[in-house]
Structures are given as C-alpha cells and as structure tokens.
Write a protein that holds these residues in place. Structure first.
Motif, PDB file in Angstrom:
ATOM      1  N   VAL B  23       0.832  -1.205   0.000  1.00  0.00           N
ATOM      2  CA  VAL B  23       0.000   0.000   0.000  1.00  0.00           C
ATOM      3  C   VAL B  23       0.867   1.255   0.000  1.00  0.00           C
ATOM      4  O   VAL B  23       0.609   2.209  -0.729  1.00  0.00           O
ATOM      5  CB  VAL B  23      -0.954  -0.002   1.222  1.00  0.00           C
ATOM      6  N   VAL B  24       1.928   1.261   0.805  1.00  0.00           N
ATOM      7  CA  VAL B  24       2.714   2.483   0.962  1.00  0.00           C
ATOM      8  C   VAL B  24       3.667   2.690  -0.203  1.00  0.00           C
ATOM      9  O   VAL B  24       3.802   3.788  -0.733  1.00  0.00           O
ATOM     10  CB  VAL B  24       3.503   2.436   2.301  1.00  0.00           C
ATOM     11  N   ALA B  25       4.343   1.607  -0.657  1.00  0.00           N
ATOM     12  CA  ALA B  25       5.475   1.787  -1.564  1.00  0.00           C
ATOM     13  C   ALA B  25       5.096   1.733  -3.034  1.00  0.00           C
ATOM     14  O   ALA B  25       5.854   2.200  -3.868  1.00  0.00           O
ATOM     15  CB  ALA B  25       6.535   0.723  -1.271  1.00  0.00           C
ATOM     16  N   ARG B  26       3.964   1.162  -3.403  1.00  0.00           N
ATOM     17  CA  ARG B  26       3.630   1.023  -4.821  1.00  0.00           C
ATOM     18  C   ARG B  26       2.672   2.119  -5.243  1.00  0.00           C
ATOM     19  O   ARG B  26       1.748   2.470  -4.511  1.00  0.00           O
ATOM     20  CB  ARG B  26       3.008  -0.349  -5.087  1.00  0.00           C
ATOM     21  N   GLY B  27       2.882   2.644  -6.458  1.00  0.00           N
ATOM     22  CA  GLY B  27       2.098   3.774  -6.907  1.00  0.00           C
ATOM     23  C   GLY B  27       0.828   3.404  -7.659  1.00  0.00           C
ATOM     24  O   GLY B  27      -0.049   4.222  -7.832  1.00  0.00           O
ATOM     25  N   ASN B  28       0.742   2.140  -8.105  1.00  0.00           N
ATOM     26  CA  ASN B  28      -0.416   1.732  -8.903  1.00  0.00           C
ATOM     27  C   ASN B  28      -1.634   1.511  -8.013  1.00  0.00           C
ATOM     28  O   ASN B  28      -1.564   0.803  -7.008  1.00  0.00           O
ATOM     29  CB  ASN B  28      -0.062   0.454  -9.648  1.00  0.00           C
TER      30      ASN B  28
END
Lengths: 171, 123
Positions: B23-28
């Motif tokens: 949730v925090v690190a991925r932008g998609n």
C-alpha cells in the motif's frame, strides 16, 4: 502463502498480481478450515476469492494490465514497515498462547453462547445462531452497508454510457 | 524470550506488514487495493487464531463433543469479509473513474497532471 505474498510485491503485471491475490484468499480460506472456522472459510472462498477476483478482473479490463516500473525506490516505506512490524511483534510477547483454553477471549460471554444457543434458537450451528438471531439487527446493518456500497458504485459508473454519448455528440 | 506459542501472531504480523508495504510503496492504485486486501485477510487470520481452542472443534453443536472453538470471532469476521468486499468494489469503481478522467492509475502521473492543470489555471 509467503511465496504468494512475495510475488505480489515483486510482480509488475497486474493480471498476475490480481490472480495471486485470489490464490492468497483461497489459502487463507483453507487455513480457516484448519482453525475450526468453517463458516468463515465458506465466505472467504466464495466472497473473498470469488467475487472480489471477478470485480478486480472487471476493473482491470477497464484500465491497464501493466504496472509502470517504479522510478523511485524509497527506503522510507521499508523502514516504516520494519519499525511497525517490530513494534507489533514486541506487542505480541504479552499475548495469550495459541489454543490456550484459559485465554481471556474464551472466558467472557463465549461459553454462554455455546451453552444456550441450541435451547434458545434451535439452531445447532452457534455461528449462525449468533449472526442471525442474537445479533440479527447488526446483520441488517451490514446489509445496509453493502446496499450503500452498491449505490455508490452505480452512481460512480452508472451514467458512463450517457456521458460518452454526450461527448461523442459534442465532437 | 522465545515464546513458541506465539508464532501465529508473528505470521499475522508478517502478512500485515507485507500488505502495508504494498500500500505504501507502490504507486499503482489497483496494486494498492490488492495490498489492502492482503492486509485485511491478515487481520481476519489474527481474530480466527485467537478464537481457536486446543483440542476444540468447529462450533456446530453435536453429540459427544464438549470442546468448541470460540464462535464470536467467527461471527465478527464473517461480517468483516462481506463488508470488505463492498469497500473493495467501491474502491475499484473509484479507480475506474480516475482512469477515465486522467487516463492513468499511477499515483505520480496523477500528481503530475494535477500540477500541470493548476499551473494552467494560474497563468
């Protein structure tokens, strides 16, 4: 389960990620069977692995199936996650042990439900008795929540066709 | 310090943190929702493992069985699963609308477009 999670984090193909999400749900469901929660396992397999997977695939067909490879590889998210995880593990050290019959959760009202459910509701399945009889109004509230979500989805996506036709008319 | 009876919580913490990381690190946005589902399932697992009693069986009353697992977490989680799917559906609907309005579901591209629009408005 760990391998599935690892692949979900690593892969950039969204189709594969969504499918692995479904596999993860199914594994969780089989774990619930082992943990004696058969009703929960049914629901997780049908709703978690089934319906959510279909919804995800429908959303994918309307958007893109490939994730852009991240340009930034921040160390900050990893740090936040590790610190939170360490704090949570520290917190579990005081928790009652797995399967302990003397844990606080087993001492409160649960034995009463198990003892009285059959006599009061004539349903042998205690989970069903609590869900539909003791806490029937709460289940009604749950249905209201789902209805609201359904209305929300329809409001967001329902008038797409009309809007598209209007846009075509303008051009 | 090593507590062998606590490994169920550690599995839950690991799954939870994996979900949080996605949730925090991925932008998609769709990947974020999958991460949110992973996180959610780990919370379900936490509740169900707490309700398990050693030597117990599923809480369906039967002759000759005296030890049952705790039925109350099962009821809670049953409700939570269904509500969780409702929220997932709403989130996916929002993602589809964002894709229609912006032509992208990547967080940084959305921010870029927002900034460009703002600059255009100001000038």
């Amino acid at each position: 389960m760990t391998a599935t999670i690892f692949m979900i984090v690593r892969l950039h193909n969204l189709f594969a990620v969504v499918m692995l999400g479904g596999i993860y749900s199914l594994l969780a469901a089989s774990m619930f069977v082992v943990l004696d929660a058969v009703d929960v396992a049914f629901t997780e397999a049908a709703v978690g692995a089934g319906i959510s997977l279909v919804l995800m695939l429908a959303a994918l067909s309307l958007t893109k199936t490939e994730e852009k490879v991240a340009s930034r590889h921040g160390i900050l998210p990893l740090l936040v996650v590790l610190v939170t995880g360490a704090a949570l593990i520290y917190g579990t050290l005081d928790m009652p042990h797995y399967g302990d019959p003397n844990a606080p959760i087993q001492q409160h009202v649960a034995p009463t439900y198990v003892a009285d459910a059959q006599a009061k509701t004539t349903v042998p399945n205690v989970v069903t008795a609590v869900l539909a009889s003791y806490r029937g109004y709460d289940t009604l509230g749950e249905v209201v929540v789902i209805f609201t979500a359904g209305v929300g989805v329809m409001l967001l996506l329902g008038d797409r066709r009309r809007r598209r036709r209007r846009a075509e008319g303008r051009e | 310090m090593i507590e062998p009876g606590l490994y169920n919580y550690w599995i839950v913490v690991f799954l939870m943190m994996a979900g949080l990381y996605v949730v925090v690190a991925r932008g998609n946005l769709i990947k974020k929702l999958v991460g949110l589902n992973v996180f959610q399932a780990s919370v379900f697992l936490l509740y169900i493992t707490m309700g398990k009693v050693e030597g117990g069986t599923a809480p369906i009353l039967a002759e000759g069985v005296t030890v049952y697992s705790n039925p109350l977490p099962h009821v809670l989680i049953l409700t939570a699963i269904v509500v969780g799917v409702a929220t997932t559906a709403l989130g996916l609907a929002l993602v589809v609308r964002i894709q229609e309005a912006y032509g992208s579901i990547e967080e940084d591209e959305l921010e870029e477009k927002d900034e460009r629009d703002e600059r255009k408005l100001r000038s």
